[in-house]
Scaffold this motif. Structure first.
Motif, PDB file in Angstrom:
ATOM      1  N   ILE A  81       0.817  -1.219   0.000  1.00 21.21           N
ATOM      2  CA  ILE A  81       0.000   0.000   0.000  1.00 21.21           C
ATOM      3  C   ILE A  81       0.850   1.267   0.000  1.00 21.21           C
ATOM      4  CG2 ILE A  81      -1.732   1.323   1.286  1.00 21.21           C
ATOM      5  CD1 ILE A  81      -2.835  -1.396   2.263  1.00 21.21           C
ATOM      6  N   LEU A  82       1.718   1.420   0.993  1.00 23.02           N
ATOM      7  CA  LEU A  82       2.419   2.687   1.160  1.00 23.02           C
ATOM      8  C   LEU A  82       3.449   2.968   0.075  1.00 23.02           C
ATOM      9  CD1 LEU A  82       2.831   2.595   5.021  1.00 23.02           C
ATOM     10  CD2 LEU A  82       1.172   3.909   3.696  1.00 23.02           C
ATOM     11  N   ILE A  83       4.298   2.006  -0.217  1.00 20.44           N
ATOM     12  CA  ILE A  83       5.334   2.230  -1.231  1.00 20.44           C
ATOM     13  C   ILE A  83       4.702   2.521  -2.593  1.00 20.44           C
ATOM     14  CG2 ILE A  83       7.258   1.176  -2.484  1.00 20.44           C
ATOM     15  CD1 ILE A  83       7.995  -0.184   0.242  1.00 20.44           C
ATOM     16  N   PRO A  84       3.739   1.695  -3.062  1.00 20.62           N
ATOM     17  CA  PRO A  84       3.093   2.043  -4.343  1.00 20.62           C
ATOM     18  C   PRO A  84       2.380   3.395  -4.309  1.00 20.62           C
ATOM     19  CG  PRO A  84       2.629  -0.243  -3.780  1.00 20.62           C
ATOM     20  CD  PRO A  84       3.290   0.382  -2.589  1.00 20.62           C
ATOM     21  N   LEU A  85       1.768   3.727  -3.186  1.00 22.12           N
ATOM     22  CA  LEU A  85       1.067   5.003  -3.051  1.00 22.12           C
ATOM     23  C   LEU A  85       2.013   6.178  -3.264  1.00 22.12           C
ATOM     24  CD1 LEU A  85      -1.511   6.629  -2.148  1.00 22.12           C
ATOM     25  CD2 LEU A  85      -0.553   6.496   0.154  1.00 22.12           C
ATOM     26  N   PHE A  86       3.148   6.176  -2.576  1.00 18.68           N
ATOM     27  CA  PHE A  86       4.085   7.288  -2.695  1.00 18.68           C
ATOM     28  C   PHE A  86       4.826   7.277  -4.027  1.00 18.68           C
ATOM     29  CE2 PHE A  86       3.537   7.242   1.981  1.00 18.68           C
ATOM     30  CZ  PHE A  86       3.050   8.533   2.098  1.00 18.68           C
ATOM     31  N   GLN A  87       5.027   6.105  -4.614  1.00 17.82           N
ATOM     32  CA  GLN A  87       5.618   6.050  -5.954  1.00 17.82           C
ATOM     33  C   GLN A  87       4.667   6.647  -6.985  1.00 17.82           C
ATOM     34  OE1 GLN A  87       6.580   1.879  -6.251  1.00 17.82           O
ATOM     35  NE2 GLN A  87       8.672   2.206  -5.530  1.00 17.82           N
ATOM     36  N   ARG A  88       3.392   6.336  -6.871  1.00 19.45           N
ATOM     37  CA  ARG A  88       2.402   6.915  -7.795  1.00 19.45           C
ATOM     38  C   ARG A  88       2.312   8.418  -7.605  1.00 19.45           C
ATOM     39  NH1 ARG A  88      -2.281   3.733  -9.689  1.00 19.45           N
ATOM     40  NH2 ARG A  88      -2.347   5.563 -11.006  1.00 19.45           N
ATOM     41  N   GLU A  89       2.365   8.860  -6.350  1.00 24.16           N
ATOM     42  CA  GLU A  89       2.322  10.295  -6.075  1.00 24.16           C
ATOM     43  C   GLU A  89       3.494  10.994  -6.765  1.00 24.16           C
ATOM     44  OE1 GLU A  89       1.976  13.001  -2.130  1.00 24.16           O
ATOM     45  OE2 GLU A  89       3.795  11.799  -2.322  1.00 24.16           O
ATOM     46  N   ALA A  90       4.677  10.397  -6.697  1.00 23.76           N
ATOM     47  CA  ALA A  90       5.865  10.999  -7.297  1.00 23.76           C
ATOM     48  C   ALA A  90       5.747  11.106  -8.808  1.00 23.76           C
ATOM     49  CB  ALA A  90       7.105  10.184  -6.917  1.00 23.76           C
ATOM     50  N   SER A  91       4.999  10.199  -9.404  1.00 25.61           N
ATOM     51  CA  SER A  91       4.870  10.225 -10.881  1.00 25.61           C
ATOM     52  C   SER A  91       3.663  11.026 -11.361  1.00 25.61           C
ATOM     53  CB  SER A  91       4.798   8.793 -11.413  1.00 25.61           C
ATOM     54  OG  SER A  91       3.574   8.193 -11.050  1.00 25.61           O
ATOM     55  N   LEU A  92       2.890  11.597 -10.465  1.00 24.17           N
ATOM     56  CA  LEU A  92       1.712  12.365 -10.867  1.00 24.17           C
ATOM     57  C   LEU A  92       2.047  13.534 -11.789  1.00 24.17           C
ATOM     58  CD1 LEU A  92      -0.560  12.602  -7.708  1.00 24.17           C
ATOM     59  CD2 LEU A  92      -1.062  11.451  -9.853  1.00 24.17           C
ATOM     60  N   PHE A  93       3.116  14.244 -11.488  1.00 23.75           N
ATOM     61  CA  PHE A  93       3.478  15.403 -12.286  1.00 23.75           C
ATOM     62  C   PHE A  93       3.734  15.014 -13.735  1.00 23.75           C
ATOM     63  CE2 PHE A  93       6.600  18.476 -13.931  1.00 23.75           C
ATOM     64  CZ  PHE A  93       5.829  19.626 -13.829  1.00 23.75           C
ATOM     65  N   GLU A  94       4.398  13.876 -13.934  1.00 22.01           N
ATOM     66  CA  GLU A  94       4.709  13.420 -15.283  1.00 22.01           C
ATOM     67  C   GLU A  94       3.428  13.057 -16.047  1.00 22.01           C
ATOM     68  OE1 GLU A  94       7.411  10.166 -14.845  1.00 22.01           O
ATOM     69  OE2 GLU A  94       8.823  11.393 -13.695  1.00 22.01           O
ATOM     70  N   GLN A  95       2.396  12.589 -15.345  1.00 18.25           N
ATOM     71  CA  GLN A  95       1.167  12.191 -16.001  1.00 18.25           C
ATOM     72  C   GLN A  95       0.355  13.368 -16.498  1.00 18.25           C
ATOM     73  OE1 GLN A  95      -0.982   9.588 -13.396  1.00 18.25           O
ATOM     74  NE2 GLN A  95       0.717   8.146 -13.206  1.00 18.25           N
ATOM     75  N   PHE A  96       0.533  14.529 -15.906  1.00 12.95           N
ATOM     76  CA  PHE A  96      -0.201  15.705 -16.334  1.00 12.95           C
ATOM     77  C   PHE A  96       0.580  16.391 -17.379  1.00 12.95           C
ATOM     78  CE2 PHE A  96      -2.063  15.152 -12.085  1.00 12.95           C
ATOM     79  CZ  PHE A  96      -3.376  15.069 -12.448  1.00 12.95           C
TER      80      PHE A  96
END
Length: 96
Positions: A81-96
């Motif tokens: 849960i936590l590691i994937p959550l923060f990894q996805r958060e870090a990649s949010l900028f690239e997705q926009f």
């Protein structure tokens, strides 16, 4: 371990989120280093770290006179849960 509303206990405060976000990167750091990097008072950071260790999300490693903290990657909660959550958060900028 508290099972009902577990995420409230684990990520229920801004200080816990800051610590978890930092340690998700896989580094091992002292409490003082963590406090400095996320802009927390050292005493508050140590209380937060103690809470996260008691929940099994962080490991405490003694190294001489220093106490080192790292993400407990064997913990289901951290790994799934936590590691994937923060990894996805870090990649949010690239997705926009």
């Amino acid at each position: 371990m508290i099972l009902e509303k577990l995420l409230d206990e684990v990520i229920g405060t801004r200080s816990k989120v800051g610590v978890l976000r930092l340690l998700t990167m896989g580094e091992t750091k002292t409490g003082s280093q963590i406090a400095k990097e996320i802009g927390m008072a050292v005493w508050a950071c140590h209380k937060t770290l103690k809470d996260l260790v008691s929940l099994g999300v962080l490991d405490l490693v003694n190294s001489g006179k220093s106490h080192l903290y790292r993400m407990n990657r064997e913990s289901y909660l951290a790994r799934e849960i936590l590691i994937p959550l923060f990894q996805r958060e870090a990649s949010l900028f690239e997705q926009f």
